[in-house]
Design an enzyme around this catalytic site. Structure first.
Site, PDB file in Angstrom:
ATOM      1  N   ASP A   1       0.830  -1.212   0.000  1.00 51.78           N
ATOM      2  CA  ASP A   1       0.000   0.000   0.000  1.00 51.78           C
ATOM      3  C   ASP A   1       0.865   1.262   0.000  1.00 51.78           C
ATOM      4  OD1 ASP A   1      -2.393   1.340  -0.032  1.00 51.78           O
ATOM      5  OD2 ASP A   1      -2.705   1.273   2.126  1.00 51.78           O
TER       6      ASP A   1
ATOM      7  N   HIS B   1       2.180   3.309  -9.000  1.00 53.03           N
ATOM      8  CA  HIS B   1       1.999   1.878  -9.269  1.00 53.03           C
ATOM      9  C   HIS B   1       3.168   1.339 -10.098  1.00 53.03           C
ATOM     10  CE1 HIS B   1      -1.857   2.210  -7.490  1.00 53.03           C
ATOM     11  NE2 HIS B   1      -2.461   2.793  -8.495  1.00 53.03           N
TER      12      HIS B   1
ATOM     13  N   LEU C   1      10.753 -20.460  -5.125  1.00 55.76           N
ATOM     14  CA  LEU C   1       9.829 -19.577  -4.399  1.00 55.76           C
ATOM     15  C   LEU C   1       8.447 -19.711  -5.038  1.00 55.76           C
ATOM     16  CD1 LEU C   1       9.553 -16.977  -2.377  1.00 55.76           C
ATOM     17  CD2 LEU C   1       9.643 -15.659  -4.488  1.00 55.76           C
TER      18      LEU C   1
HETATM   19  C1  IPE Z   1      -5.341  -2.740  -0.049  1.00 56.97           C
HETATM   20  O1  IPE Z   1      -5.048  -1.409  -0.269  1.00 56.97           O
HETATM   21  C2  IPE Z   1      -5.339  -3.512  -1.331  1.00 56.97           C
HETATM   22  C3  IPE Z   1      -4.070  -3.592  -2.031  1.00 56.97           C
HETATM   23  C4  IPE Z   1      -2.915  -3.156  -1.635  1.00 56.97           C
HETATM   24  C5  IPE Z   1      -4.125  -4.246  -3.291  1.00 56.97           C
HETATM   25  P1  IPE Z   1      -6.203  -0.309  -0.377  1.00 56.97           P
HETATM   26  O2  IPE Z   1      -5.501   0.966  -0.573  1.00 56.97           O
HETATM   27  O3  IPE Z   1      -7.200  -0.708  -1.388  1.00 56.97           O
HETATM   28  O4  IPE Z   1      -6.864  -0.403   1.069  1.00 56.97           O
HETATM   29  P2  IPE Z   1      -7.809   0.630   1.842  1.00 56.97           P
HETATM   30  O5  IPE Z   1      -8.893   1.039   0.900  1.00 56.97           O
HETATM   31  O6  IPE Z   1      -6.961   1.780   2.249  1.00 56.97           O
HETATM   32  O7  IPE Z   1      -8.301  -0.135   3.024  1.00 56.97           O
HETATM   33  C1  IPE Z   2      -1.666   0.199  -3.317  1.00 58.37           C
HETATM   34  O1  IPE Z   2      -1.414   1.547  -3.354  1.00 58.37           O
HETATM   35  C2  IPE Z   2      -1.880  -0.394  -4.677  1.00 58.37           C
HETATM   36  C3  IPE Z   2      -3.261  -0.826  -4.947  1.00 58.37           C
HETATM   37  C4  IPE Z   2      -4.252  -0.810  -4.108  1.00 58.37           C
HETATM   38  C5  IPE Z   2      -3.525  -1.296  -6.290  1.00 58.37           C
HETATM   39  P1  IPE Z   2      -2.593   2.610  -3.356  1.00 58.37           P
HETATM   40  O2  IPE Z   2      -2.982   2.895  -4.741  1.00 58.37           O
HETATM   41  O3  IPE Z   2      -3.689   2.134  -2.465  1.00 58.37           O
HETATM   42  O4  IPE Z   2      -1.871   3.859  -2.724  1.00 58.37           O
HETATM   43  P2  IPE Z   2      -2.463   4.871  -1.658  1.00 58.37           P
HETATM   44  O5  IPE Z   2      -2.909   4.055  -0.472  1.00 58.37           O
HETATM   45  O6  IPE Z   2      -3.609   5.575  -2.313  1.00 58.37           O
HETATM   46  O7  IPE Z   2      -1.315   5.762  -1.344  1.00 58.37           O
HETATM   47 MG    MG Z   3      -4.119   2.387  -0.514  1.00 60.97          MG
END
Ligand code: IPE
Ligand code: IPE
Ligand code: MG
Length: 256
Positions: free
Chosen positions: A27, A44, A138
């Site tokens: 995240d 990303h 792995l």
């Molecule tokens: C969790 O992250 C899902 C992934 C990293 C793929 P999110 O960014 O979607 O989670 P929330 O919405 O903050 O809980």
């Molecule tokens: C996690 O990073 C990746 C996915 C959920 C695909 P985010 O896109 O949730 O990044 P933040 O949390 O908005 O910074």
């Molecule tokens: Mg996120």
């Protein structure tokens, strides 16, 4: 191999200094990019480099299984252009990396509800899984359109279908084989980058006794030092699985 697959609620899994299975919620990509006045999707893209590095670190350090949360069943709620960028990135990464993964004896698998992906992506996933299926350095599992609740409901349906007409109630051991990752040891370590302290519908069943590690570090910044800190924190944990510390000192390997 099978002897290591002890359910944490029905026995005591083996303990090792290096976690055998790490599950990561990657995240913070969007925030990483916004901090640099870049579009979220640039985060990303940069996050994919962290994936490469963490895979390498796991192989080097003897971690056997790595499960990465790439796209949750709730991430479809994001703006359409971000969702479609993520799908394209996933497809491109699969195509570009699969040969390298295979060369490094990495087995790639994808868990989640693939029925919502377009046919080409689903086909690319199946081809990558079949090419790498016998590799043993792995197991790299990507959770895509995955939700812990979906996993459990899916497993319940599969369990019911496997026992038509059975009326005498079911136990954990009946359900567990139908869940995603049933053929792997349960995760020893759960890492979540990006500062949030929640599960966000990741492996709800499988994390029953997993050690949790949260860090403010954003996923694109998660480097080898940050990885080492997570492993170090894991090493210091006392995994009791319901027992007392005294019992652990007296008989650390006792199974029940
Ligand atoms: C969790 O992250 C899902 C992934 C990293 C793929 P999110 O960014 O979607 O989670 P929330 O919405 O903050 O809980
Ligand atoms: C996690 O990073 C990746 C996915 C959920 C695909 P985010 O896109 O949730 O990044 P933040 O949390 O908005 O910074
Ligand atoms: Mg996120």
């Amino acid at each position: 191999m099978l002897s290591r697959l002890i359910s944490s609620t029905r026995g005591i899994p083996e303990r090792s200094d290096v976690p055998q299975h790490i599950a990561i919620v990657m995240d913070g990509n969007g925030r990483w990019a916004r901090k640099r006045l870049m579009p979220r999707v640039a985060g990303h893209k940069r996050g994919l480099e962290t994936v490469r590095q963490v895979v390498r670190l796991c192989v080097e350090q003897g971690v056997r299984h790595l499960t990465l949360f790439a796209f949750s069943s709730e991430n479809w709620r994001r703006p359409e252009d971000e969702v479609s960028f993520l799908m394209q990135l996933f497809m491109q990464a699969l195509r570009e990396e699969v040969k390298k993964l295979h060369k490094n004896r990495i087995r790639l698998r994808v868990i989640g509800d693939l029925s919502r992906f377009d046919g080409e992506l689903a086909e690319t996933i199946r081809a990558a899984e079949s090419l790498t299926r016998d590799n043993d350095a792995l197991t790299l599992t990507i959770a895509a359109n995955y939700g812990g609740r979906w996993d459990i409901v899916n497993a319940v349906n599969a369990m019911l279908a496997a026992h038509p007409g059975r009326r005498d109630g079911f136990g954990e051991e009946d359900l567990a084989p139908h869940l995603c990752l049933a053929d792997l040891p349960e995760p020893d370590l759960y890492i979540r980058t990006g500062g949030e302290q929640r599960v966000s519908n990741f492996l709800l069943w499988q994390l029953a006794y997993t050690e949790f590690y949260f860090t403010d570090c954003l996923w694109p910044d998660f480097d080898s030092d940050a990885f080492a800190r997570a492993i170090d924190s894991y090493r210091k944990r006392e995994r009791r699985f319901g027992r007392t510390s005294e019992q652990l000192v007296a008989a650390p390997l006792k199974q029940d």
